[in-house]
Scaffold this motif. Structure first.
Motif, PDB file in Angstrom:
ATOM      1  N   HIS A 285       0.838  -1.195   0.000  1.00  0.00           N
ATOM      2  CA  HIS A 285       0.000   0.000   0.000  1.00  0.00           C
ATOM      3  C   HIS A 285       0.879   1.253   0.000  1.00  0.00           C
ATOM      4  CE1 HIS A 285      -4.111   1.485   0.578  1.00  0.00           C
ATOM      5  NE2 HIS A 285      -3.584   2.475   1.268  1.00  0.00           N
ATOM      6  N   PRO A 286       0.403   2.378  -0.561  1.00  0.00           N
ATOM      7  CA  PRO A 286       1.183   3.620  -0.463  1.00  0.00           C
ATOM      8  C   PRO A 286       1.499   3.956   0.991  1.00  0.00           C
ATOM      9  CG  PRO A 286      -0.645   3.900  -1.994  1.00  0.00           C
ATOM     10  CD  PRO A 286      -0.835   2.572  -1.346  1.00  0.00           C
ATOM     11  N   SER A 287       2.733   4.353   1.249  1.00  0.00           N
ATOM     12  CA  SER A 287       3.157   4.659   2.615  1.00  0.00           C
ATOM     13  C   SER A 287       2.491   5.940   3.105  1.00  0.00           C
ATOM     14  CB  SER A 287       4.682   4.826   2.673  1.00  0.00           C
ATOM     15  OG  SER A 287       5.328   3.627   2.302  1.00  0.00           O
ATOM     16  N   PRO A 288       2.090   5.970   4.374  1.00  0.00           N
ATOM     17  CA  PRO A 288       1.500   7.194   4.923  1.00  0.00           C
ATOM     18  C   PRO A 288       2.517   8.333   4.962  1.00  0.00           C
ATOM     19  CG  PRO A 288       1.070   5.296   6.343  1.00  0.00           C
ATOM     20  CD  PRO A 288       2.107   4.879   5.350  1.00  0.00           C
ATOM     21  N   MET A 289       2.015   9.544   5.117  1.00  0.00           N
ATOM     22  CA  MET A 289       2.860  10.721   5.289  1.00  0.00           C
ATOM     23  C   MET A 289       2.740  11.216   6.725  1.00  0.00           C
ATOM     24  SD  MET A 289       2.080  12.840   1.778  1.00  0.00           S
ATOM     25  CE  MET A 289       2.473  12.139   0.176  1.00  0.00           C
ATOM     26  N   LEU A 290       3.859  11.618   7.294  1.00  0.00           N
ATOM     27  CA  LEU A 290       3.869  12.194   8.625  1.00  0.00           C
ATOM     28  C   LEU A 290       3.818  13.707   8.511  1.00  0.00           C
ATOM     29  CD1 LEU A 290       4.218  11.892  11.737  1.00  0.00           C
ATOM     30  CD2 LEU A 290       6.687  12.128  11.343  1.00  0.00           C
ATOM     31  N   VAL A 296       4.323  18.286   5.851  1.00  0.00           N
ATOM     32  CA  VAL A 296       4.703  16.903   5.586  1.00  0.00           C
ATOM     33  C   VAL A 296       6.216  16.800   5.743  1.00  0.00           C
ATOM     34  CG1 VAL A 296       4.804  15.056   3.872  1.00  0.00           C
ATOM     35  CG2 VAL A 296       2.762  16.499   4.027  1.00  0.00           C
ATOM     36  N   THR A 297       6.666  15.982   6.696  1.00  0.00           N
ATOM     37  CA  THR A 297       8.098  15.897   6.974  1.00  0.00           C
ATOM     38  C   THR A 297       8.747  14.623   6.440  1.00  0.00           C
ATOM     39  OG1 THR A 297       7.644  14.924   9.151  1.00  0.00           O
ATOM     40  CG2 THR A 297       7.889  17.327   9.037  1.00  0.00           C
ATOM     41  N   LEU A 298       7.987  13.537   6.324  1.00  0.00           N
ATOM     42  CA  LEU A 298       8.574  12.294   5.809  1.00  0.00           C
ATOM     43  C   LEU A 298       7.485  11.306   5.443  1.00  0.00           C
ATOM     44  CD1 LEU A 298       8.378   9.972   8.304  1.00  0.00           C
ATOM     45  CD2 LEU A 298      10.159  11.413   9.256  1.00  0.00           C
ATOM     46  N   ARG A 299       7.878  10.292   4.686  1.00  0.00           N
ATOM     47  CA  ARG A 299       7.022   9.155   4.410  1.00  0.00           C
ATOM     48  C   ARG A 299       7.291   8.088   5.461  1.00  0.00           C
ATOM     49  NH1 ARG A 299       4.813   8.887  -0.769  1.00  0.00           N
ATOM     50  NH2 ARG A 299       3.581   7.211   0.138  1.00  0.00           N
ATOM     51  N   VAL A 300       6.235   7.510   5.986  1.00  0.00           N
ATOM     52  CA  VAL A 300       6.364   6.482   7.019  1.00  0.00           C
ATOM     53  C   VAL A 300       6.607   5.152   6.316  1.00  0.00           C
ATOM     54  CG1 VAL A 300       5.271   5.405   9.013  1.00  0.00           C
ATOM     55  CG2 VAL A 300       4.840   7.814   8.500  1.00  0.00           C
ATOM     56  N   ARG A 327       0.420  14.202  12.866  1.00  0.00           N
ATOM     57  CA  ARG A 327      -0.680  13.629  12.112  1.00  0.00           C
ATOM     58  C   ARG A 327      -0.144  12.661  11.076  1.00  0.00           C
ATOM     59  NH1 ARG A 327      -4.594  18.987  11.076  1.00  0.00           N
ATOM     60  NH2 ARG A 327      -5.382  19.079  13.223  1.00  0.00           N
ATOM     61  N   LEU A 328      -0.838  11.561  10.890  1.00  0.00           N
ATOM     62  CA  LEU A 328      -0.524  10.589   9.847  1.00  0.00           C
ATOM     63  C   LEU A 328      -1.593  10.682   8.767  1.00  0.00           C
ATOM     64  CD1 LEU A 328       0.420   7.366  11.839  1.00  0.00           C
ATOM     65  CD2 LEU A 328       1.966   8.750  10.455  1.00  0.00           C
ATOM     66  N   VAL A 355      -1.442  19.643   1.146  1.00  0.00           N
ATOM     67  CA  VAL A 355      -1.463  19.286   2.570  1.00  0.00           C
ATOM     68  C   VAL A 355      -0.830  20.393   3.395  1.00  0.00           C
ATOM     69  CG1 VAL A 355      -0.586  17.684   4.313  1.00  0.00           C
ATOM     70  CG2 VAL A 355      -1.482  16.794   2.153  1.00  0.00           C
ATOM     71  N   ASN A 356       0.334  20.868   2.955  1.00  0.00           N
ATOM     72  CA  ASN A 356       1.034  21.916   3.702  1.00  0.00           C
ATOM     73  C   ASN A 356       0.212  23.203   3.771  1.00  0.00           C
ATOM     74  OD1 ASN A 356       3.189  20.182   4.104  1.00  0.00           O
ATOM     75  ND2 ASN A 356       4.375  20.988   2.387  1.00  0.00           N
ATOM     76  N   GLN A 357      -0.454  23.541   2.678  1.00  0.00           N
ATOM     77  CA  GLN A 357      -1.279  24.756   2.688  1.00  0.00           C
ATOM     78  C   GLN A 357      -2.452  24.630   3.647  1.00  0.00           C
ATOM     79  OE1 GLN A 357      -2.309  26.584  -1.129  1.00  0.00           O
ATOM     80  NE2 GLN A 357      -0.703  25.396  -2.116  1.00  0.00           N
ATOM     81  N   LEU A 358      -3.140  23.479   3.622  1.00  0.00           N
ATOM     82  CA  LEU A 358      -4.299  23.295   4.487  1.00  0.00           C
ATOM     83  C   LEU A 358      -3.906  23.141   5.945  1.00  0.00           C
ATOM     84  CD1 LEU A 358      -6.387  20.934   2.209  1.00  0.00           C
ATOM     85  CD2 LEU A 358      -6.990  23.261   2.882  1.00  0.00           C
TER      86      LEU A 358
END
Length: 397
Positions: A285-290, A296-300, A327-328, A355-358
């Motif tokens: 599955h696509p990895s979540p984003m932290l 957004v700082t990294l992909r989990v 947040r994940l 995501v960063n804007q919202l």
């Protein structure tokens, strides 16, 4: 003397009124929820009562019909006082010619059922206290009575819904859960034609369990496969097994039912809500984003195994520690792979930008999840040829 002046709004009156509603609630038919609200509002000296339910696409708030309730056109969530109340889950007061119109959120465990509105000649803290309690009770009534009737479903449905989507909506937990230590909010697109995407969660003691899946294909076949996968996930989770065992059980269930050429990508997570310790297993599955500090700082990421149904090896469990406020963002590939004919895919970079804007708006997870899904759909030109689902999890610490 006006009805407003005659109305007793003391603590004792409010408690007696709520007690009467509770006494009637047990055997109240679903279609009489609205008239009950109208009766209570009238006894408070209020008028023009409305119960507004969110539509499945989360675009408008639709008036619930019923004797004594005010009708009218659906109210656009992004452009109305009722919508502001809905998005922020806080009362909104509006001065009008005939008094003060107050909009109150109808909440159930943090999930936003809709909005209750009423007009009073004037408003004070006694009114606010009683109306707040009534709104809480009405929210619980709507959730409880929903299982006994098609009324609320039909009010919320604004366009024809596919059989596959009917199955998926029946399968879902509440779209949002807001608790002191953790918050969850999800949304499915296309709301009226979703098929293979789904998610599930459960807060068992201090541990939040989360799963997001994407069954291959479209239509009824995908919905059926998703139902089996989520059912197997719940069964294994409720048996108290670990993440690798949950994956194995889901894998066998899908393979046995659909054969070796069918699969479901899946992401299963467990979050200790006291410590912030996160564990997960990824099955293709696509990895979540932290999201940390509103960015957004990294992909989990971590070791992955084959999608559910392909008989992959026992997965490795990855883990990390979250910080309060993290947040994940979990999502399915339809969110980033959509494209117009002959053009590039929407892509992760554009999604991260939005995501960063919202996130900079500093709103709650429910409002951000909804805004992100709708914003991404608009950015894709309104195209959704594949399911596009997201789930936002916040550890509040």
């Amino acid at each position: 003397m006006t009805a407003r002046q005659r109305a007793d709004r003391s603590e004792g009156f409010g408690e007696a009124l709520l007690a009467e509603v509770l006494d009637r609630a047990h055997e109240l038919p679903p279609h009489l929820v609205g008239p009950l609200v109208a009766d209570v509002v009238e006894r408070l000296g209020g008028h023009r009562p409305q119960v507004l339910l969110q539509d499945y696409g989360q675009l408008v708030l639709v008036p619930l019909p019923g004797d004594g309730l005010t009708g009218g056109e659906p109210q656009v969530i992004d452009d109305s006082e009722a919508g502001c109340c809905f998005l922020d889950a806080h009362p909104v007061e509006l001065s009008e010619d005939d008094g003060v119109r107050i909009f109150l959120p109808l909440l159930d465990g943090g999930d936003q059922v809709g909005v209750m509105a009423v007009t009073l000649d004037s408003i004070d803290d006694d009114d606010r206290r009683i109306l707040h309690r009534i709104a809480g009770l009405v929210g619980d009534l709507l959730v409880t009575k929903h299982g006994y009737s098609d009324l609320f479903f039909c009010v919320r449905r604004r366009e024809p819904m596919s059989v596959a989507a009917e199955i998926q909506w029946a399968l879902l937990p509440p779209l949002a859960m807001i608790m002191p230590r953790v918050a969850v909010a999800g949304i499915l697109e296309p709301a009226y034609d979703v098929a293979g995407d789904s998610f599930d969660y459960a807060l068992n003691g201090d541990v939040l369990h989360v799963a997001m899946i994407d069954a291959m294909g479209h239509g009824l076949d995908a919905a059926t496969m998703a139902t089996v996968a989520i059912g197997a996930y719940r069964h294994a989770r409720r048996a108290g097994t670990g993440l690798p065992e949950i994956y194995a059980f889901m894998d066998r269930a899908v393979a046995d039912q659909f054969g070796p050429e069918h699969f479901v990508t899946a992401q299963m997570l467990q979050l200790d809500t006291t410590t912030g310790r996160l564990q997960w297993v990824n099955a293709g599955h696509p990895s979540p984003m932290l999201v940390r500090d509103h960015r957004v700082t990294l992909r989990v990421t971590g070791p992955t195994t084959l999608p559910v149904g392909f008989g992959g090896p026992q997965p490795q469990t990855s883990e990390m520690n979250l910080e309060p406020g993290d947040r994940l963002l979990c999502f399915t590939d339809g969110l980033i792979e959509e494209h117009k004919t002959g053009e590039d895919e929407f892509g992760e970079d554009l999604m991260i930008d939005w995501v960063n804007q919202l996130e900079r708006t500093d709103r709650g997870v429910r409002a951000v999840a909804r805004s992100l899904s709708h914003t991404l759909k608009r950015a894709r030109g309104g195209h959704t040829t594949d399911d596009a689902t997201l789930l936002l999890v916040e550890w509040r610490g």
